[in-house]
Design an enzyme around this catalytic site. Structure first.
Site, PDB file in Angstrom:
ATOM      1  NE  ARG A  57      45.631  37.769  23.066  1.00 19.27           N
ATOM      2  CZ  ARG A  57      45.670  38.829  23.883  1.00 19.27           C
ATOM      3  NH1 ARG A  57      44.541  39.293  24.427  1.00 19.27           N
ATOM      4  NH2 ARG A  57      46.820  39.406  24.170  1.00 19.27           N
ATOM      5  CG  HIS A 109      47.576  45.745  31.011  1.00 18.33           C
ATOM      6  ND1 HIS A 109      47.799  46.291  29.767  1.00 18.33           N
ATOM      7  CD2 HIS A 109      47.374  46.807  31.836  1.00 18.33           C
ATOM      8  CE1 HIS A 109      47.708  47.604  29.836  1.00 18.33           C
ATOM      9  NE2 HIS A 109      47.470  47.944  31.082  1.00 18.33           N
ATOM     10  CB  CYS A 117      37.495  31.900  41.429  1.00 15.90           C
ATOM     11  SG  CYS A 117      35.788  31.628  41.946  1.00 15.90           S
ATOM     12  CG  LEU A 203      58.763  49.115  13.869  1.00 18.43           C
ATOM     13  CD1 LEU A 203      60.106  48.392  13.667  1.00 18.43           C
ATOM     14  CD2 LEU A 203      57.622  48.232  13.390  1.00 18.43           C
TER      15      LEU A 203
END
Ligand code: APR
Length: 237
Positions: A57, A109, A117, A203
């Site tokens: 990604r 998020h 780390c 949408l």
């Protein structure tokens, strides 16, 4: 007196830039299981699999063909021209809002282009593949570097600041999110309870459709710039 605005965005705002959503028919969760790539248990069980999912990604996001679209740019314009504060809360881990010029931004998020780390908590920019054996540049530990992304079962970031913004906003606008994942899916109820006008730009109607006082449905690159223009015009009168 114009009041502050809180905006929540989801994967739908980045779809027309070429990034997949999660729950559409062709979405990410139609191709891979959340339990295999997006939970702390998955990372403990098979860290290489999780790293590869996010490496793929990250490489996709860094493709030069992936650029902010007119909806991202419209939100940056709103932040620049609105007479009061505009807080942009995004569930997205891409950097398209930043690249479009938004500054007052909360990545609840996390961010795909950062690594953390697990041993020392150091967070730094990451534009290359992560591997399990990599050593943290801060504490020297190996095996703990992970994407600075919130997995299912983990606490989202910046929630105190988000709820403070929801408590004082006059308008809450939700864009490109299906309203499936909490706590983000509950922000509209919070804003409504605090007296804000609530708007959905998506949408199609989302899970939370009945909670919005106003809605417009269509592709974000069409309905978001139009809505921003209407807001700014009304503020100028
Ligand atoms: N314009 C506007 N909205 C669109 C477009 C578009 N071009 N394309 C799709 N959408 C809408 C879909 O109709 C859907 O309602 O965007 C929404 C995307 O919903 P999801 O795929 O569920 O994405 P999102 O709501 O951001 O998911 C929330 O779930 O998996 C986790 O962490 C992940 O942040 C993500 C969270």
């Amino acid at each position: 007196m114009t009041q502050p605005i809180v905006i929540l965005t989801g994967a739908g705002i980045s779809k027309e830039s070429g990034l997949d959503t999660f729950r559409d028919a062709d979405g990410i969760w139609a191709k891979v299981r959340i339990e295999d790539v997006a939970t702390p248990e998955a990372f403990a069980r098979n860290p290489a699999r999780v790293q590869e999912f996010f490496n793929t990604r990250r490489r996709g996001l860094l493709n030069p063909n992936i650029q902010p679209n007119a909806a991202h740019r419209a939100l940056a314009r709103l932040e620049a021209e609105w007479p009061s504060e505009v807080v942009l809360v995004t569930q997205n881990i891409d950097d398209l809002h930043e690249r479009a010029g938004s500054r007052n931004l909360r990545h609840i998020h996390g961010e795909l282009l950062k690594a953390r780390c697990a041993s020392c908590g150091d967070v730094r920019e990451c534009r290359a593949d992560l591997a399990v054996a990599m050593v943290c540049q801060s504490c020297g530990e190996a095996g703990g570097l992970r994407p600075h992304v919130v997995w299912f079962g983990e606490m989202p970031f910046d929630l105190d600041a988000v709820y403070a913004a929801l408590s004082r906003c006059g308008t809450f606008i939700s864009i490109g999110t299906s309203g499936n994942v909490y706590p983000a899916a509950g922000f509209v109820a919070e804003a409504r309870a605090n007296g804000a006008h609530t708007v959905e730009l998506n949408l199609e109607p989302s899970e939370g459709r009945t909670l919005f006082a106003e809605a417009d449905h269509g592709p974000a690159t069409s309905i978001v710039p139009a809505y921003v223009e209407r807001l700014l015009k009304a503020a100028r009168v």
